[in-house]
Design an enzyme around this catalytic site. Structure first.
Site, PDB file in Angstrom:
ATOM      1  N   GLU A  49       0.883  -1.246   0.141  1.00 12.12           N
ATOM      2  CA  GLU A  49       0.000   0.092  -0.083  1.00 12.12           C
ATOM      3  C   GLU A  49       0.781   1.098  -0.167  1.00 12.12           C
ATOM      4  O   GLU A  49       0.750   2.290   1.127  1.00 12.12           O
ATOM      5  CB  GLU A  49      -0.877   0.024   1.101  1.00 12.12           C
ATOM      6  CG  GLU A  49      -1.881  -1.260   1.056  1.00 12.12           C
ATOM      7  CD  GLU A  49      -3.033  -1.073   2.150  1.00 12.12           C
ATOM      8  OE1 GLU A  49      -3.064  -0.165   3.005  1.00 12.12           O
ATOM      9  OE2 GLU A  49      -3.919  -1.850   2.012  1.00 12.12           O
TER      10      GLU A  49
ATOM     11  N   GLU B  83      -5.282  -8.436  -1.107  1.00 13.28           N
ATOM     12  CA  GLU B  83      -5.932  -8.260   0.272  1.00 13.28           C
ATOM     13  C   GLU B  83      -7.334  -7.976   0.128  1.00 13.28           C
ATOM     14  O   GLU B  83      -7.498  -7.209  -0.751  1.00 13.28           O
ATOM     15  CB  GLU B  83      -5.140  -6.891   1.087  1.00 13.28           C
ATOM     16  CG  GLU B  83      -4.013  -7.166   1.929  1.00 13.28           C
ATOM     17  CD  GLU B  83      -3.521  -6.165   2.902  1.00 13.28           C
ATOM     18  OE1 GLU B  83      -4.730  -5.539   3.278  1.00 13.28           O
ATOM     19  OE2 GLU B  83      -2.475  -5.789   2.996  1.00 13.28           O
TER      20      GLU B  83
END
Length: 598
Positions: free
Chosen positions: A108, A358
């Protein structure tokens, strides 16, 4: 932790300066606000670290350590650590290309302050706000010990809303290391031009500490050399991609055939690399996805949700049109968002597999109602909706966040109040065979008994966890293809009716030596109580010992061309009200709840 000190930050004062919200340093960890850690992206610590990591040479040229700019210093250490791990894996001799297939770029990534047009205001694209929400300028002031009055936000039914104003006073504490801090502990040498005890941005003329005046509110808005205006898409292509190329080179210098999982900033436009040298055949597009409404509110709302990705891409004239009403519309909304993310990857990055590395749900919904009652129906509905989206979007795989071996009902995943683990010490594992009296070969009866993952329960208070459930496992333990002869055209599991539908198209028939194989979880599809319909050929179901575990597999020996299969299992009222055959499904369930459907 050393990276924070290398950047000149003092993590010991993060709580008082609100440079970051972390549960283990919160005054009372048990009262840590729900999901407030997510706003750390727009607080000082994260903003500094991401800015220096991706753009230190442009925006912090005075930050020199061991003769390198902090950007190169941090990145070089990261690359070398990954390269060293790759080397040790290669030396092991039996892990590379088997256990370790590939490498994800970085988890991320975020631009920090790079591209912020005005430090004194909260940008329009900052959709997530919770708790005291400083502007970047206020965060800088707080980091230097100044008191600031700022807006405080709550996360409500329609997203964040301003609830009040709040005075935050660090009482003179600084988020920067003091002038007398001894760098020798870590063995590096900081350049004399980088002064400790003073805000790094002040040293670059962004503001004047003598009168607390903001001098360059657009300091991060443009590339210093060219004056080119920076937006998030520019950041991804001109700051993230140079990093990715160096990361890829570090790994492939050791693991030559490694699959590279490229993860651009979450929900942002992917890098424009289709048809370029970066369009690597060994690349996988690896985005993340979470249903923000469920994640932030910790509640499964089966009546309405929001197409956040559509809003971010300007799909609607007004955010009001992005609201989806009814559980069927919500499920389709998830599928449409994942489909759109996958499509963007194909358009911008080229023809690469898309794996959502994810995705998941919070389990402590409704103030931990399931932990008190054993009723995980909300979690089952939410998890099933996410899997419906994954199966319907055409992606090539996914990874659930997360499996946490020490999760318990009181503290969740032991990280900032999150509780997304599919396993908990305080819940029961899903039985490998739901009916112990069913016809099972004698030599398998003992092996198929429910395993004990932990020998003891956690010390959860008696009022929580007295009625453990299966933690909505029936929603994520689903049938799926293992290996196919041909290209999969559709694959999906209807949890409500315990029905798996699968189709493919192939040029050559499946054979005894090379069949199409389907993982068929025996909880939903117990042997002797499963019906299979196929368009051609024959099939078998067996329980095989694979990689140290028993796996039930369906092998299908089909003809060439377009083929389809339907497998009907056993409907169960486990953690989810599964309904009856006569019901029309989720749409009908929503109508029975007097909910309008868009």
């Amino acid at each position: 932790m050393w990276t924070l000190y290398a950047a000149g930050l003092n993590p010991r004062t993060f709580p008082s300066t609100q440079a970051a919200w972390v549960q283990n340093t919160y005054p009372n960890p048990a009262e840590y606000p729900k999901m407030i850690w997510a706003t750390n992206y727009t607080r000082l610590a994260c903003q500094v670290i991401f800015t220096l990591f991706f753009g230190g040479k442009d925006f912090a040229p005075k930050a020199i350590i061991d003769g390198k700019n902090i950007q190169d210093y941090l990145q070089d250490h990261f690359f070398e650590a990954c390269r060293h791990l790759a080397l040790r894996i290669k030396e092991a001799g039996d892990i590379e290309n088997d256990v370790v297939m590939g490498w994800e770029s970085i988890n991320e990534p975020n631009r920090g302050l790079i591209g912020w047009q005005d430090l004194s205001v909260i940008p329009e694209d900052q959709k997530l706000q919770k708790g005291p929400s400083p502007t970047a300028w206020q965060a800088i002031l707080l980091g230097s010990g100044r008191a600031c009055e700022m807006d405080s936000w709550e996360f409500g039914g329609l997203g964040p809303y301003k609830a009040s104003t709040e005075l935050v006073d660090p009482k003179g504490d600084s988020a920067w290391l003091p002038a007398d801090y001894d760098d020798s502990r870590y063995g590096w040498k900081r350049d004399p031009g980088w002064k400790l005890g003073e805000c790094l941005w002040a040293q670059h003329g962004v503001w004047d500490p003598s009168n607390d005046q903001l001098l360059k509110k657009d300091y991060f808005a443009r590339v210093p050399d060219s004056g080119r205006k920076i937006n998030y898409e520019f950041f991804t292509n001109k700051y993230f991609m140079p990093y990715y190329r160096r990361h890829r080179k570090a790994i492939t210098s050791v693991h030559e055939d490694a699959i590279m999982f490229c993860q651009p900033p979450v929900f942002e436009i992917p890098p424009t690399i289709k048809g370029t040298e970066d369009d690597d055949p060994n690349m996988v597009f690896s985005p993340h996805f979470y249903d923000g409404v469920t994640l932030m509110m910790k509640k499964w709302n089966r009546y309405w949700n929001v197409d956040l990705f559509g809003i971010l891409r300007g799909k609607y004239l007004s955010p009001a049109f992005a609201i989806k009403l009814g559980e069927t519309a919500i499920r389709n909304c998830f599928k449409d968002q994942l489909s759109a993310i996958r499509k963007e990857g194909l358009e911008y990055m080229g023809n690469h597999p898309c794996i959502f590395t994810e995705i998941g749900i919070p389990y402590d919904m409704d103030d931990k109602y399931a932990y008190k009652t054993g009723d995980f129906s909300s979690q089952s509905s939410a998890m099933d909706a996410n899997h419906f989206a994954l199966e319907g979007c055409g992606c090539n795989g996914y990874a659930l966040w997360v499996y946490m071996a020490t999760n318990n009902h009181q503290w969740g995943d032991l990280w900032n109040g999150e509780d997304l683990s599919i396993f908990s010490l305080d819940d029961k594992p899903l039985p490998l065979h739901p009916n112990p009296n069913s016809e099972v070969p004698g030599n398998l009866k003992n092996t198929l008994s429910t395993p004990s993952i932990s020998s003891q329960k956690s010390n959860t208070p008696a009022e929580i966890g007295s009625t453990p459930g299966f933690r909505a496992a029936e929603a994520y333990v689903r049938p799926s293809p293992i290996a196919t002869v041909g290209n999969v055209t559709s694959s999906g599991f209807d949890l409500r009716n315990a029905t798996f539908a699968f189709s493919l198209e192939c040029k050559n028939p499946a054979t005894e030596e090379v069949p199409t194989e389907i993982f068929l979880p025996d909880f939903h599809f117990p042997r002797g109580n499963t019906a299979v319909e196929v368009s051609s050929g024959k099939w078998t179901i067996s329980v095989d010992d694979i990689d140290g575990g028993l796996i039930q597999r369906l092998r299908w020996y089909h003809e060439a061309g377009k083929q389809n299969m339907t497998v009907k299992g056993v409907q169960r009222r486990q953690d989810m009200a599964l309904g009856t055959e006569e019901e029309a499904g989720y749409l009908e369930q929503c109508r029975q709840s007097k909910c309008n459907t868009m």
